[in-house]
Every structure is written in C-alpha cells, then in structure tokens.
Motif scaffolding. Structure first.
Motif: not given
Length: 247
Positions: A64, A89, A92
């Motif tokens: 990401w 996130p 995760t």
C-alpha cells in the motif's frame, strides 16, 4: 508517523561505460494496522546536466505504497526529496510485508526494497469443515480463522463397531494464510460391514486444534437387500392374512 530514515540514490552522470548506482537497497518501516507511515527518498544528481528519474511503486495491496510524484527532474548538482506513504489497512494481520519501489534513469532501473513489519497480537485459529465420504475418499475443508499464517497437520481416525480404531496422519498443509481455505481429500478403504465414525483432527503451532466427524454405515448388497425386502414381505403377509369369522 514519520520514520527517521532517508534513502540516497546517487544518480550521477556516468562516464562512458559506467552507470549510476543506488546508495541504499532497502527501507525498513514498522507500524500497527490503521496507521499511515511516512518516509522519503532523497535523490542526488551530482552530474553537470539535469536528470529525469521515473519512480514506480507496486500496485496495492502490497504493501500500500503511494509516491508523492511518479517522475522528478533533478537539476545538476542538486538533491531532490520524494515523500511517500505506506498505509496499513485496519484489518491487516501482524507479520512481515515486502514490496519494491523502482527508480529509473539513463536506461537503467534500480530497485529499493521496502520491508514493512505490521505489529499486533497474533491470534492463531483454524477449523475443519464440510466433512463427507464418497467414492472411497474423505472430503474436507481446512480454514484459517486467525490472523497469522499456519501450517496445519491433519490426522484421520476411523472408529467402527468391529475392530480397533485406526489413526493415521493424513495430510500436512505447507502454509495457509489468514482467511484462506483449502479443500482436501484422503483415500480411505471402507469395510464391507460396519458403522464407522470418521474423525478429522487438525492441529497447528501454538496449541491450535479443531476436529470434525462424519458417521457412515456400510452394508454388503445382500444384507442391504434383505433389510429392504424382509419388512416389505412381512407387511405383505400381514395384509393377506385371512380373517376368521366369529362363531
């Protein structure tokens, strides 16, 4: 969170036959789920002419990365800084993630490895589901219900009315990521006559354990035909039984 780390890429105007080299080969970051980590790349052009560098980050979601610019032109004997962020996130699972940012100039591409460590408690859990038997095969599904990779080990136990129970190691899954499932089969030769409970025990590191069972009845064809025909024959005889007249 701002990581106190700068990555210097020496992008010099090379002499004939030589090429530029990256100053460092990796970036290390650590954070919890839901965090946005910030860092930057410092690009240096010590040459006598401007240098255009193309920067590329891997597509989401690993891990990401978003660059502030995809291309930067660095004047001669100047340093430019390109900020980037790593968004973790909220869902995760803990563990290690790696990705690669690339810097390209003068026909060459240099990789910069990004190592991300996601912190948080590890919760190992798994289940064994959808157990059935058909065609000489035991079918089942192993599901990783936790937030850490597991390497499940499966044992198959057959316990019938006749004979001693038999347990054997059936399968070992190399690694099962979180929220993933794998459908497996194990060959098992059924008896001709018995009622057997098939039990699957699944274990993994950290004391993880799950089990599921299925019970099957096995009858030879002659016995099965008798169980079907005898009740029907008795019912037919009872229906045809003559009724005696009362005197």
């Amino acid at each position: 969170m701002r990581a106190a780390l700068a990555l210097v890429l020496a992008l010099a105007a090379p002499p004939p036959g030589a090429g530029w080299e990256s100053g460092r080969e990796y970036v290390y970051l650590e954070g919890s789920p839901g965090m946005v980590l910030e860092d930057r790349l410092s690009l240096t052009n010590p040459g006598a002419e401007a240098l255009t560098v193309e920067m590329k980050a891997p597509p989401a979601p690993a891990p990401w990365i978003a660059l502030a610019a995809g291309e930067v032109t660095i004047p001669a004997r100047t340093r430019a800084e390109i900020p980037f962020t790593v968004t973790v996130p909220a869902d995760t699972p803990p563990g290690e993630r790696t990705a690669t940012i690339t810097a390209s100039a003068d026909g060459r591409t240099e990789p910069i490895r990004v190592h991300l460590r996601v912190s948080g408690p590890k919760v190992p859990a798994l289940t064994v589901e959808d157990v059935s038997f058909s065609g000489g095969l035991v079918h089942y599904t192993v599901v990783n219900r936790g937030n850490t990779p597991l390497s499940p080990r499966v044992w198959l136990r057959a316990d019938g009315l006749f004979g001693a129970p038999v347990t054997r190691r059936a399968h070992e899954v190399r690694q099962l990521p979180p929220a993933q499932r794998v459908e497996l089969t194990e060959r098992w030769d059924p008896p001709a006559l018995d009622r057997v409970e098939l039990r699957l025990d699944v274990t993994a590191a950290g004391g993880v354990h799950s089990q599921a069972t299925v019970t099957k009845t096995f009858l030879p064809w002659p016995v099965l035909l008798l169980t079907l025909l005898v009740p029907a024959s008795l019912r037919l005889r009872l229906r045809r039984r003559p009724t005696r007249a009362g005197g």
